[in-house]
Every structure is written in C-alpha cells, then in structure tokens.
Design a protein around this motif. Structure first.
Motif, PDB file in Angstrom:
ATOM      1  N   ALA A 269       0.825  -1.212   0.000  1.00 30.29           N
ATOM      2  CA  ALA A 269       0.000   0.000   0.000  1.00 30.29           C
ATOM      3  C   ALA A 269       0.857   1.259   0.000  1.00 30.29           C
ATOM      4  N   ILE A 270       2.027   1.210   0.625  1.00 25.48           N
ATOM      5  CA  ILE A 270       2.872   2.410   0.656  1.00 25.48           C
ATOM      6  C   ILE A 270       3.369   2.756  -0.738  1.00 25.48           C
ATOM      7  N   HIS A 271       3.586   1.746  -1.594  1.00 26.19           N
ATOM      8  CA  HIS A 271       3.965   2.044  -2.972  1.00 26.19           C
ATOM      9  C   HIS A 271       2.836   2.770  -3.694  1.00 26.19           C
ATOM     10  N   ASP A 272       1.612   2.365  -3.429  1.00 25.87           N
ATOM     11  CA  ASP A 272       0.451   3.040  -4.011  1.00 25.87           C
ATOM     12  C   ASP A 272       0.392   4.487  -3.535  1.00 25.87           C
ATOM     13  N   VAL A 273       0.619   4.704  -2.243  1.00 23.58           N
ATOM     14  CA  VAL A 273       0.609   6.056  -1.683  1.00 23.58           C
ATOM     15  C   VAL A 273       1.685   6.908  -2.339  1.00 23.58           C
ATOM     16  N   ILE A 274       2.884   6.351  -2.504  1.00 23.08           N
ATOM     17  CA  ILE A 274       3.986   7.099  -3.117  1.00 23.08           C
ATOM     18  C   ILE A 274       3.599   7.540  -4.521  1.00 23.08           C
ATOM     19  N   TYR A 275       3.005   6.628  -5.283  1.00 21.95           N
ATOM     20  CA  TYR A 275       2.602   7.013  -6.641  1.00 21.95           C
ATOM     21  C   TYR A 275       1.580   8.147  -6.596  1.00 21.95           C
ATOM     22  N   GLN A 276       0.576   8.045  -5.719  1.00 24.92           N
ATOM     23  CA  GLN A 276      -0.455   9.071  -5.658  1.00 24.92           C
ATOM     24  C   GLN A 276       0.138  10.418  -5.242  1.00 24.92           C
ATOM     25  N   GLN A 277       1.097  10.399  -4.316  1.00 26.23           N
ATOM     26  CA  GLN A 277       1.757  11.633  -3.902  1.00 26.23           C
ATOM     27  C   GLN A 277       2.442  12.305  -5.087  1.00 26.23           C
ATOM     28  N   GLU A 278       3.169  11.530  -5.856  1.00 29.58           N
ATOM     29  CA  GLU A 278       3.928  12.103  -6.964  1.00 29.58           C
ATOM     30  C   GLU A 278       3.020  12.510  -8.120  1.00 29.58           C
ATOM     31  N   GLU A 279       2.012  11.692  -8.421  1.00 29.85           N
ATOM     32  CA  GLU A 279       1.111  12.028  -9.522  1.00 29.85           C
ATOM     33  C   GLU A 279       0.357  13.321  -9.240  1.00 29.85           C
ATOM     34  N   GLY A 280       0.096  13.607  -7.953  1.00 27.77           N
ATOM     35  CA  GLY A 280      -0.608  14.825  -7.586  1.00 27.77           C
ATOM     36  C   GLY A 280       0.129  16.098  -7.969  1.00 27.77           C
ATOM     37  N   LYS A 281       1.401  15.987  -8.317  1.00 29.25           N
ATOM     38  CA  LYS A 281       2.200  17.154  -8.701  1.00 29.25           C
ATOM     39  C   LYS A 281       2.136  17.418 -10.201  1.00 29.25           C
ATOM     40  N   TYR A 282       1.370  16.606 -10.916  1.00 30.77           N
ATOM     41  CA  TYR A 282       1.316  16.724 -12.372  1.00 30.77           C
ATOM     42  C   TYR A 282      -0.126  16.955 -12.839  1.00 30.77           C
ATOM     43  N   ALA A 283      -0.254  17.584 -13.997  1.00 33.57           N
ATOM     44  CA  ALA A 283      -1.568  17.917 -14.564  1.00 33.57           C
ATOM     45  C   ALA A 283      -2.106  16.723 -15.336  1.00 33.57           C
TER      46      ALA A 283
END
Length: 410
Positions: free
Chosen positions: A75-89
C-alpha cells in the motif's frame, strides 16, 4: 513516525518521477484543479488514454495481485505514486472508485472466471465501475437501505433507488448492496451484487449541482433481473462485503485537496487589498496561519498512516481525521478567498475571474466533500468511538427486525 523513505521506497519514488516527467506536464500553482468535475466526451478519452498508459508502464493496480495484472506491491507504494502524480496535470476522478474500491472487493468475493473477465479492462481504463451504496431514505445510515432483491429461481429481481452515485453516468458496471431479508436486524439482511449499468431496468439520472457539474447521480432499479452468479459473498452477508469496500477506501490516502493552503498564500501575495498585497493585512495573515497549522497537523497525521503502511500494517480509523478537517477547511479557505475578492468573488467564469475561478469552484463543490464517502458526522463518530474510545451512540434499532424499524414514511 518516520518521515523518510526507506531505500526501496526512495528508489520506487524515483522511478515514478521518471515516468511522470516523461509522460505528463508538471502542475503549476496557477493551474486549475485537475479533477474532472465535469467529464465530457473529449476529457473522458484523455482520461482513458492516461489510464492505459499507466497500466502499460506498471503504475496501475500497484497493490493488486500480479495474477490479475497488478504489481503485487504494498500500500505504501500506491501512496507514493499518488503523492507524486498529484504534482502533475493529469486527469483524476474517473477510475479511482472502480480501481480503489470496486475491483478490490471483487477480488475478495468474485469467482476466478469473473476476475479474468473484469480486472484487465478496468485496469486499462476500458471499463468504468461505480459504487451503489447511498439511498434517499437511509441518509448517513448505510444499513438503513431499502433497495430490495428478491430471489426468483436462479435469478434475483431488484427494485429500488440509489443516490449520490459518483460517475454512474459514465460507468459500465457497479457493485450494489441490497436488502434481501427485512425480517432480521438491518445489518444482517443485506446482500451484495455486481451489475451491468447498461442492463434493462437500470436508469441513471445525473444530478445538476450548484457548481455546474453533474458527476453525482440518482440510479433507479425497476425489475432488474440478474443471475445469482453475480452475488458477492453469502446471502445476508452484504454488510461484511460492504465493510471490505470501505476498508479499501481508507487506503486512498491523498494530499490536501486543491486549492490548498499554498494556493491561498500565493493568492494573498498577489491580490491587492486596500492598495497593498492582502498578505500585509494582519487579519489575513492570522487566518492563513490558522489554516497552515491545521494543514501541518493533517500532514503529520498522514505521515503516521504512511509509517503504518510502510511497516506492513493496515491504516486505522484515525484516517477519518484528515477527511473531517480538510472538508471544512476547504470550504472556509474558499469562502475567505472570495471575501477578499469582494464583488469579483461572484464571477466564476475561469476566463475572467481572478485566479481562474478555482476558489469559486472549490466553494461550490465543498459541501459534497462533507458528504462523499461518509458524512462528517459519521466520521466524527468513528473518531470518537474508535480513536478516542468514547462510548458509542445509543442505537435503539440494533436488534430490531428491519421491517419493524419506524421509518416516518406514509
């Protein structure tokens, strides 16, 4: 609480950033919210194309089993992806419910043949799923639902209504909780199914919202006939299946919704109030400081959740804290930004309004944030009972047959 990535997590974060840098545009602070509040045909094509690209690169279904096309990561890998994707349009809001809640529930209760049929198209963005839970007469009490499913041979016949179903007008399939036995207490007479949203007997009516969007829907079922093979879990065990769905929702641990405290601070720096930047006004600074403190408190709470996930634990009920605080803070900050604009705050057209109309959209959309996924009142009960250990509410209908529960109808 650990604020740093492990080496493995840091390496994974670097791979996510490399993918996003190569395939998406960074999201500037002046950009409008990326979530598709109003998805037209062109935007839906863009969203599906982005989902397909993520799936091909291995960044969709991150914590799904590899057997069903996922990566089998934590689940932490999923969280990491969501954190980073949130910085992109990039487009958001179309697939989150299906991939984060519906398909994981299917994985727990559907047959192997069904999973072989449905997981791949959902992962690649070819089919969209919705969650059919809330009802007009149930309010915040999910177990008070009245949509009936009656056995007829090898089939079930369903009649009733759901409401506030996000994305139902775009969806191909949905998971549906129904009442199959009104003669037992309300939590014990429920059964879960999955349905084809295009089947005869399903009618979707979008709800026009004051924000101008229509992503919530009413869904009506009139003699909808489905085979027993589409049942998820045992008859009468629908509450257990529903809890599985809601537990998956807890893993959707995202950042503060936009516009956030940094957006408000940037706006106050450039917007003039009484002939000088609004940030020079001590009243403005005081209000922003208060919301900044709340934002940092929620950030710390999220890091506690991330730490639990990183150590292989399941996030607990404390995840409700962020949703309660952020929902109200979003509304308060948007209202304050409009107050600073004065009469200009009434202009919501992004082409002419100050700051692209993002605060206007945020204010008009914020009431939904206090309802979606469990009302703020329900979340406060969860925090009180399961985090603080306070006595639970008195529930006089707990052991009463559902048919005997007073409804106030007719």
């Amino acid at each position: 609480m650990d604020l740093e990535d492990t080496k493995e997590e840091a390496d994974y974060r670097a791979s996510v950033r490399a993918f996003l840098d190569a395939n998406a545009e960074p999201r500037s602070r002046s950009a409008a919210p990326a979530r598709f509040y109003q998805v037209n045909e062109d935007r839906l094509k863009i969203a599906k194309a982005w989902q397909a690209k993520k799936a091909a690169a291995g960044f969709a279904g991150i914590r799904w089993p590899t057997e069903w096309g996922g990566q089998g990561l934590s689940a932490i890998h999923d969280v990491i992806y969501q954190q980073e994707e949130g910085k992109y349009a990039v487009p958001k809001g179309v697939f989150e419910i299906g991939l984060g809640m519906c398909i994981p529930t299917m994985m727990a209760f559907a047959s192997k043949e069904q999973l072989e049929r449905y997981t791949g198209p959902a992962l690649r963005g070819e089919e969209i799923w919705c969650q059919l839970f809330s009802e007009p007469h149930g309010g915040s009490d999910l177990a008070g639902l009245r949509t009936r499913a009656v056995k007829d041979g090898d089939d079930w016949v369903i009649n009733g209504q759901k409401i506030w179903t996000s994305g139902a007008h775009l969806s191909d399939y949905g998971i549906l909780v129904t009442r199959t036995d009104p003669n037992v207490p309300k939590h014990k007479g429920l059964t879960m199914f999955f349905i084809d949203m295009h089947a005869p007997g399903v009618e979707v009516r979008p709800i026009h919202q004051m924000s101008g969007a229509s992503h919530f829907n009413e869904v009506f079922f009139t003699d909808l006939r489905i085979p027993d093979a589409q049942r998820l879990g045992e008859v009468g065990d629908g509450w257990k299946v529903a809890l599985t769905t809601l537990m998956n929702e807890r893993l959707a641990v995202g950042d503060e919704p936009r516009p956030d405290i940094d957006d408000l601070f940037a706006f106050a720096q450039k917007f003039e109030r009484n002939g000088k930047p609004a940030i020079k006004d001590p009243v403005v600074r005081d209000r922003i400081a208060d919301w900044y403190a709340k934002s940092k408190g929620i950030e710390a709470t999220r890091y506690r959740t991330f730490t639990r996930l990183s150590r292989g634990a399941t996030p607990g009920p404390e995840a409700s804290i962020g949703r309660v605080v952020n929902a109200m803070k979003q509304q308060e900050m948007a209202r304050f930004a409009l107050e600073m604009m004065g009469a200009g705050g009434m202009v919501s057209d992004p082409s002419v309004s100050q700051n692209g109309g993002e605060f206007q959209l945020s204010l008009l959309s914020s009431p939904g944030a206090r309802i979606a996924g469990g009302t703020s009142e329900i979340l406060r009960n969860i925090i009180a009972e399961r985090v603080l250990g306070l006595p639970g509410d008195v529930r006089v209908d707990k052991d009463m047959a559902f048919k005997d529960v007073p409804s106030g109808r007719g």
